[in-house]
Design a protein around this motif. Structure first.
Motif, PDB file in Angstrom:
ATOM      1  N   TRP A 111      10.786  -0.029 136.729  1.00 40.24           N
ATOM      2  CA  TRP A 111       9.746  -0.907 136.479  1.00 40.24           C
ATOM      3  C   TRP A 111       9.184  -1.637 137.585  1.00 40.24           C
ATOM      4  O   TRP A 111       9.849  -1.777 138.661  1.00 40.24           O
ATOM      5  N   VAL A 167       1.953  -6.622 123.990  1.00 39.98           N
ATOM      6  CA  VAL A 167       3.388  -6.379 123.756  1.00 39.98           C
ATOM      7  C   VAL A 167       3.854  -7.607 122.895  1.00 39.98           C
ATOM      8  O   VAL A 167       3.130  -8.620 122.784  1.00 39.98           O
ATOM      9  N   CYS A 172      13.359   2.338 130.058  1.00 48.96           N
ATOM     10  CA  CYS A 172      12.223   2.462 129.318  1.00 48.96           C
ATOM     11  C   CYS A 172      12.566   2.841 127.886  1.00 48.96           C
ATOM     12  O   CYS A 172      12.929   3.803 127.746  1.00 48.96           O
ATOM     13  N   GLU A 206       4.512   2.114 129.913  1.00 55.99           N
ATOM     14  CA  GLU A 206       4.939   1.325 128.798  1.00 55.99           C
ATOM     15  C   GLU A 206       5.220  -0.022 129.404  1.00 55.99           C
ATOM     16  O   GLU A 206       5.368  -0.348 130.466  1.00 55.99           O
ATOM     17  N   THR A 218      10.380   3.936 125.801  1.00 57.09           N
ATOM     18  CA  THR A 218       9.613   5.336 125.508  1.00 57.09           C
ATOM     19  C   THR A 218      10.084   6.608 126.136  1.00 57.09           C
ATOM     20  O   THR A 218      10.059   7.668 125.769  1.00 57.09           O
ATOM     21  N   CYS A 219      10.513   6.571 127.609  1.00 62.89           N
ATOM     22  CA  CYS A 219      10.893   7.637 128.235  1.00 62.89           C
ATOM     23  C   CYS A 219      12.313   7.587 129.077  1.00 62.89           C
ATOM     24  O   CYS A 219      12.483   8.728 129.771  1.00 62.89           O
ATOM     25  N   ALA A 227       6.918  -3.832 128.836  1.00 65.74           N
ATOM     26  CA  ALA A 227       7.800  -4.332 128.136  1.00 65.74           C
ATOM     27  C   ALA A 227       8.015  -5.521 128.333  1.00 65.74           C
ATOM     28  O   ALA A 227       7.974  -6.094 129.529  1.00 65.74           O
ATOM     29  N   ARG A 251       6.393  -3.057 133.624  1.00 65.89           N
ATOM     30  CA  ARG A 251       5.471  -1.799 133.364  1.00 65.89           C
ATOM     31  C   ARG A 251       6.179  -0.581 133.724  1.00 65.89           C
ATOM     32  O   ARG A 251       6.590  -0.563 135.203  1.00 65.89           O
ATOM     33  N   CYS A 252       6.419   0.341 133.060  1.00 64.98           N
ATOM     34  CA  CYS A 252       6.916   1.632 133.489  1.00 64.98           C
ATOM     35  C   CYS A 252       6.354   2.682 134.215  1.00 64.98           C
ATOM     36  O   CYS A 252       5.071   2.608 134.110  1.00 64.98           O
ATOM     37  N   CYS A 286       5.665   6.318 132.561  1.00 65.01           N
ATOM     38  CA  CYS A 286       4.731   6.322 131.357  1.00 65.01           C
ATOM     39  C   CYS A 286       3.786   5.241 130.898  1.00 65.01           C
ATOM     40  O   CYS A 286       2.878   5.343 130.050  1.00 65.01           O
TER      41      CYS A 286
END
Ligand SMILES: [Zn+2]
Length: 116
Positions: A47, A88, A39, A30, A41-42, A32, A24-25, A28
């Motif tokens: 992580w 996911v 990431c 996210e 997304t950002c 994955a 998980r980021c 943000c």
């Protein structure tokens, strides 16, 4: 420079032990899987490993009849995109035993199969 929190090698070692792990980021949020560098997304690299339950649904699949080199004895086999309950999706090989289950919607019945 941040250290890798979950390498692909560690990811597969965990999988071998029966544990599915996502990341998980921290910027943000996210989620994955499998592990990646940045990431999507950002573009951050922050992580944290997250244990996943491994429950989900098949959203797409294909049958591999011409396998990659070294896998000839295993073909044909199916690979499926599974969307996990955590939100996911990932690609995985299937080899699951199934049993007939009628799928009923109102008055309509279809032939279905689900896990044993
Ligand atoms: Zn992010």
């Amino acid at each position: 420079m941040t250290e890798h929190v979950l390498t692909l090698k560690h990811f597969f070692e965990e999988a071998r032990a029966g544990r599915l792990t996502g990341i998980r980021c921290g910027k943000c949020g996210e989620l994955a899987i499998p592990p990646k560098e940045f990431c999507p997304t950002c573009q951050e690299y922050d992580w944290t490993p997250v244990p996943l339950a491994g429950n989900g649904a098949v959203t797409s699949f294909t049958v591999i009849r011409i396998p990659p080199r070294g896998r000839a004895a295993e073909a044909p086999y199916a690979v499926a995109v599974v969307r996990l309950d955590e939100g996911v999706s990932l690609l995985g090989r299937t080899g699951l035993a199934v049993r007939f289950r009628p799928l009923m919607t109102g008055e309509q019945t279809a032939v279905g199969f689900g896990p044993v």
